[in-house]
Design a protein around this motif. Structure first.
Motif, short mmCIF file in Angstrom:
data_model
loop_
_atom_site.label_atom_id
_atom_site.label_comp_id
_atom_site.label_asym_id
_atom_site.label_seq_id
_atom_site.Cartn_x
_atom_site.Cartn_y
_atom_site.Cartn_z
N ARG A 54 0.83 -1.20 0.00
CA ARG A 54 0.00 0.00 0.00
C ARG A 54 0.87 1.26 0.00
O ARG A 54 0.56 2.23 -0.68
CB ARG A 54 -0.95 0.00 1.21
CG ARG A 54 -2.05 -1.05 1.11
CD ARG A 54 -2.85 -1.17 2.40
NE ARG A 54 -3.68 -0.02 2.66
CZ ARG A 54 -4.99 0.06 2.40
NH1 ARG A 54 -5.62 -0.98 1.89
NH2 ARG A 54 -5.67 1.14 2.68
N ARG A 55 1.96 1.23 0.76
CA ARG A 55 2.90 2.38 0.76
C ARG A 55 3.52 2.56 -0.62
O ARG A 55 3.69 3.69 -1.09
CB ARG A 55 3.98 2.20 1.82
CG ARG A 55 3.49 2.45 3.24
CD ARG A 55 4.63 2.62 4.22
NE ARG A 55 5.57 1.53 4.21
CZ ARG A 55 5.53 0.47 5.01
NH1 ARG A 55 4.57 0.36 5.92
NH2 ARG A 55 6.44 -0.48 4.93
N ARG A 58 1.13 4.31 -2.76
CA ARG A 58 1.07 5.74 -2.44
C ARG A 58 2.24 6.50 -3.05
O ARG A 58 2.08 7.63 -3.54
CB ARG A 58 1.01 5.95 -0.92
CG ARG A 58 -0.33 5.51 -0.32
CD ARG A 58 -0.51 5.98 1.11
NE ARG A 58 0.37 5.35 2.07
CZ ARG A 58 0.08 4.23 2.74
NH1 ARG A 58 -1.07 3.61 2.55
NH2 ARG A 58 0.93 3.74 3.62
N ARG A 59 3.43 5.89 -3.03
CA ARG A 59 4.58 6.54 -3.67
C ARG A 59 4.37 6.68 -5.17
O ARG A 59 4.72 7.70 -5.77
CB ARG A 59 5.87 5.76 -3.40
CG ARG A 59 6.40 5.91 -1.98
CD ARG A 59 7.80 5.36 -1.83
NE ARG A 59 7.90 3.95 -2.16
CZ ARG A 59 7.62 2.94 -1.32
NH1 ARG A 59 7.23 3.19 -0.09
NH2 ARG A 59 7.75 1.68 -1.70
N GLU A 76 -7.97 9.98 -2.24
CA GLU A 76 -6.70 10.47 -1.73
C GLU A 76 -6.02 9.34 -0.96
O GLU A 76 -6.64 8.76 -0.06
CB GLU A 76 -6.90 11.68 -0.82
CG GLU A 76 -7.32 12.93 -1.55
CD GLU A 76 -6.29 13.37 -2.58
OE1 GLU A 76 -5.08 13.36 -2.26
OE2 GLU A 76 -6.70 13.72 -3.69
N PRO A 77 -4.77 9.02 -1.29
CA PRO A 77 -4.09 7.91 -0.63
C PRO A 77 -4.04 8.04 0.89
O PRO A 77 -4.15 7.04 1.60
CB PRO A 77 -2.68 7.94 -1.22
CG PRO A 77 -2.82 8.65 -2.51
CD PRO A 77 -3.95 9.63 -2.33
N GLU A 78 -3.89 9.26 1.39
CA GLU A 78 -3.76 9.46 2.83
C GLU A 78 -5.06 9.20 3.58
O GLU A 78 -5.05 8.92 4.77
CB GLU A 78 -3.28 10.89 3.14
CG GLU A 78 -1.97 11.27 2.51
CD GLU A 78 -2.11 11.63 1.04
OE1 GLU A 78 -3.15 12.17 0.62
OE2 GLU A 78 -1.17 11.35 0.29
N THR A 79 -6.19 9.34 2.89
CA THR A 79 -7.47 9.20 3.57
C THR A 79 -8.16 7.86 3.29
O THR A 79 -9.18 7.56 3.89
CB THR A 79 -8.42 10.35 3.18
OG1 THR A 79 -8.62 10.32 1.77
CG2 THR A 79 -7.86 11.69 3.61
N ARG A 81 -9.33 4.30 3.55
CA ARG A 81 -9.42 3.29 4.62
C ARG A 81 -10.13 2.08 4.05
O ARG A 81 -11.09 2.22 3.29
CB ARG A 81 -10.22 3.83 5.81
CG ARG A 81 -9.59 5.03 6.50
CD ARG A 81 -8.35 4.64 7.29
NE ARG A 81 -7.67 5.79 7.84
CZ ARG A 81 -6.64 6.39 7.26
NH1 ARG A 81 -6.18 5.99 6.11
NH2 ARG A 81 -6.04 7.41 7.84
#
Length: 90
Positions: A54-55, A58-59, A76-79, A81
């Motif tokens: 998953r990280r 995101r990169r 948005e990757p940060e949000t 869930r």
């Protein structure tokens, strides 16, 4: 970050891009597809690579290579869930 972790991160990024290349332009993959592709065992040890996968996604979003989606829509990757999918950036 340890050298081995950086290598695994790069392998996951390459696996995501490779898996998407092999599918149609609108196709998506699950982070588990990349985790399974990188994991070298034959048990369920790939599960330990889920968060690193998953990280990696995101990169790749930050690099403009892919999008993370939920219910078919970019998120948005940060949000994000819960379950996500990865597709080529549009």
């Amino acid at each position: 970050m340890k050298h081995a972790e950086r290598l695994t991160d790069r392998r996951l990024e390459r696996a995501i891009l490779h898996l998407l290349e092999r599918r149609g332009p609108a196709a998506t993959i699950c982070p588990s597809d990349a985790a399974r592709a990188v994991y070298e065992g034959d048990d369920d040890g790939w599960r330990a690579l889920m968060e690193p996968s998953r990280r990696a996604a995101r990169r790749l979003v930050a690099a403009g290579e892919v999008e993370i989606t939920q219910a078919g829509r970019p998120v948005e990757p940060e949000t994000a869930r819960g379950p996500i999918r990865i597709r080529r950036a549009r």
